[in-house]
Motif scaffolding. Structure first.
Motif, mmCIF file in Angstrom:
data_model
loop_
_atom_site.group_PDB
_atom_site.id
_atom_site.type_symbol
_atom_site.label_atom_id
_atom_site.label_comp_id
_atom_site.label_asym_id
_atom_site.label_seq_id
_atom_site.Cartn_x
_atom_site.Cartn_y
_atom_site.Cartn_z
ATOM 1 N N ALA A 39 0.830 -1.206 0.000
ATOM 2 C CA ALA A 39 0.000 0.000 0.000
ATOM 3 C C ALA A 39 0.861 1.252 0.000
ATOM 4 C CB ALA A 39 -0.936 -0.004 1.202
ATOM 5 N N SER A 40 1.963 1.212 0.723
ATOM 6 C CA SER A 40 2.872 2.357 0.762
ATOM 7 C C SER A 40 3.463 2.634 -0.622
ATOM 8 C CB SER A 40 3.986 2.098 1.771
ATOM 9 O OG SER A 40 4.932 3.125 1.739
ATOM 10 N N MET A 41 3.858 1.580 -1.330
ATOM 11 C CA MET A 41 4.410 1.768 -2.671
ATOM 12 C C MET A 41 3.349 2.317 -3.628
ATOM 13 S SD MET A 41 7.163 -1.281 -3.294
ATOM 14 C CE MET A 41 6.230 -2.643 -2.658
ATOM 15 N N ARG A 42 2.124 1.877 -3.481
ATOM 16 C CA ARG A 42 1.050 2.401 -4.334
ATOM 17 C C ARG A 42 0.772 3.868 -4.021
ATOM 18 N NH1 ARG A 42 -2.981 -2.526 -5.719
ATOM 19 N NH2 ARG A 42 -1.326 -4.039 -5.983
ATOM 20 N N ASN A 43 0.861 4.240 -2.761
ATOM 21 C CA ASN A 43 0.703 5.654 -2.396
ATOM 22 C C ASN A 43 1.820 6.501 -2.988
ATOM 23 O OD1 ASN A 43 -1.682 5.441 -0.969
ATOM 24 N ND2 ASN A 43 -0.668 5.082 0.977
ATOM 25 N N ILE A 44 3.039 5.993 -2.941
ATOM 26 C CA ILE A 44 4.172 6.711 -3.524
ATOM 27 C C ILE A 44 3.964 6.866 -5.031
ATOM 28 C CG2 ILE A 44 6.639 6.550 -4.063
ATOM 29 C CD1 ILE A 44 6.973 5.216 -1.273
ATOM 30 N N ALA A 45 3.527 5.801 -5.696
ATOM 31 C CA ALA A 45 3.291 5.867 -7.144
ATOM 32 C C ALA A 45 2.204 6.880 -7.472
ATOM 33 C CB ALA A 45 2.906 4.484 -7.678
ATOM 34 N N THR A 46 1.159 6.921 -6.662
ATOM 35 C CA THR A 46 0.084 7.892 -6.879
ATOM 36 C C THR A 46 0.603 9.315 -6.721
ATOM 37 O OG1 THR A 46 -1.569 6.317 -6.100
ATOM 38 C CG2 THR A 46 -2.200 8.632 -6.097
ATOM 39 N N ALA A 47 1.378 9.545 -5.673
ATOM 40 C CA ALA A 47 1.953 10.881 -5.449
ATOM 41 C C ALA A 47 2.884 11.271 -6.590
ATOM 42 C CB ALA A 47 2.688 10.920 -4.115
ATOM 43 N N MET A 48 3.659 10.314 -7.096
ATOM 44 C CA MET A 48 4.568 10.610 -8.201
ATOM 45 C C MET A 48 3.788 10.920 -9.487
ATOM 46 S SD MET A 48 7.556 10.518 -6.875
ATOM 47 C CE MET A 48 8.629 10.484 -8.266
ATOM 48 N N ALA A 49 2.673 10.241 -9.710
ATOM 49 C CA ALA A 49 1.848 10.531 -10.886
ATOM 50 C C ALA A 49 1.261 11.938 -10.783
ATOM 51 C CB ALA A 49 0.732 9.491 -11.025
ATOM 52 N N TYR A 50 0.759 12.288 -9.604
ATOM 53 C CA TYR A 50 0.227 13.642 -9.415
ATOM 54 C C TYR A 50 1.330 14.695 -9.546
ATOM 55 C CZ TYR A 50 -4.433 12.165 -8.046
ATOM 56 O OH TYR A 50 -5.697 11.642 -8.055
ATOM 57 N N ASN A 51 2.529 14.361 -9.089
ATOM 58 C CA ASN A 51 3.661 15.279 -9.216
ATOM 59 C C ASN A 51 3.933 15.576 -10.690
ATOM 60 O OD1 ASN A 51 6.387 16.172 -9.626
ATOM 61 N ND2 ASN A 51 6.907 15.477 -7.581
ATOM 62 N N MET A 52 3.963 14.521 -11.510
ATOM 63 C CA MET A 52 4.224 14.731 -12.938
ATOM 64 C C MET A 52 3.083 15.501 -13.588
ATOM 65 S SD MET A 52 6.588 14.145 -15.125
ATOM 66 C CE MET A 52 6.429 15.374 -16.385
ATOM 67 N N ALA A 53 1.846 15.194 -13.210
ATOM 68 C CA ALA A 53 0.702 15.915 -13.774
ATOM 69 C C ALA A 53 0.775 17.399 -13.427
ATOM 70 C CB ALA A 53 -0.610 15.310 -13.262
ATOM 71 N N ASP A 54 1.186 17.723 -12.202
ATOM 72 C CA ASP A 54 1.341 19.131 -11.810
ATOM 73 C C ASP A 54 2.444 19.812 -12.609
ATOM 74 O OD1 ASP A 54 -0.718 18.992 -9.986
ATOM 75 O OD2 ASP A 54 0.598 18.678 -8.248
ATOM 76 N N GLN A 55 3.542 19.103 -12.848
ATOM 77 C CA GLN A 55 4.617 19.685 -13.651
ATOM 78 C C GLN A 55 4.154 19.928 -15.084
ATOM 79 O OE1 GLN A 55 8.613 18.039 -13.182
ATOM 80 N NE2 GLN A 55 7.876 16.957 -11.356
ATOM 81 N N MET A 56 3.339 19.028 -15.592
ATOM 82 C CA MET A 56 2.804 19.201 -16.946
ATOM 83 C C MET A 56 1.879 20.411 -17.000
ATOM 84 S SD MET A 56 2.118 15.177 -17.757
ATOM 85 C CE MET A 56 1.393 15.377 -19.375
ATOM 86 N N ARG A 57 1.024 20.554 -15.995
ATOM 87 C CA ARG A 57 0.107 21.699 -15.961
ATOM 88 C C ARG A 57 0.854 23.019 -15.843
ATOM 89 N NH1 ARG A 57 -2.576 18.598 -11.855
ATOM 90 N NH2 ARG A 57 -4.151 17.307 -12.821
#
Length: 159
Positions: A39-57
């Motif tokens: 679950a911790s790794m999935r949370n990290i992956a989710t945060a990293m996806a949102y991080n990239m989406a924010d950088q794209m925006r």
């Protein structure tokens, strides 16, 4: 004399039942620890996806021009200075930093950003990005879990 032997047998059966119960609790605790790590790794992956989406925006010119569609992972130090860099170079630099962060945060962490009509396919070796115009960007992240099974997390980002 018979009653003493009966009490000893009851005591031994009680010890065996308690031992089995304690063993079951230990197995349950171990499974909980493994699931917590997953679950911790999935949370990290989710945060990293949102991080990239924010950088794209934050790089709207690069986003609309398609510079985030499977960019080169080549960082440019000029992007971190007051002079800055072009939107295309910024997209490449953001992507390179994001991939480095993935490798540091997740075991065997890999990721790709691309335009994809089917974001839930592919793997780290072949992300299966079709690049069909008019489809959303997909942020795909892979990592290795406990039993060497590669897991995938995919999310779509619509510009």
């Amino acid at each position: 004399m018979g009653a003493d032997g009966f009490t000893l047998i009851e005591s031994l059966i009680t010890i065996v039942v308690l031992a089995i119960g304690v063993l079951a609790l230990a197995i349950l605790q171990l499974r909980t620890l493994v699931d917590t790590r997953t679950a911790s790794m999935r949370n990290i992956a989710t945060a990293m996806a949102y991080n990239m989406a924010d950088q794209m925006r934050s790089n709207e010119i690069g986003l609309t021009a398609g510079y985030f569609n499977n960019p080169n992972a080549l960082p440019d130090a000029a992007c971190y200075t007051a002079k800055g860099c072009t939107p295309e170079v910024m997209a490449s630099t953001s992507y390179a930093a994001w991939r480095d962060d993935l490798k540091a945060a997740l075991p065997a962490g890999e990721g790709v950003v691309c335009i994809d009509s089917t974001p839930n396919d592919g793997d780290a070796a072949n992300p299966a990005c079709d690049g069909v115009s008019g489809n959303p960007y997909a942020i795909k992240i892979w990592w290795r879990e406990e039993k060497s099974a590669t897991q995938r997390f995919a999310t779509a980002f619509v510009p």
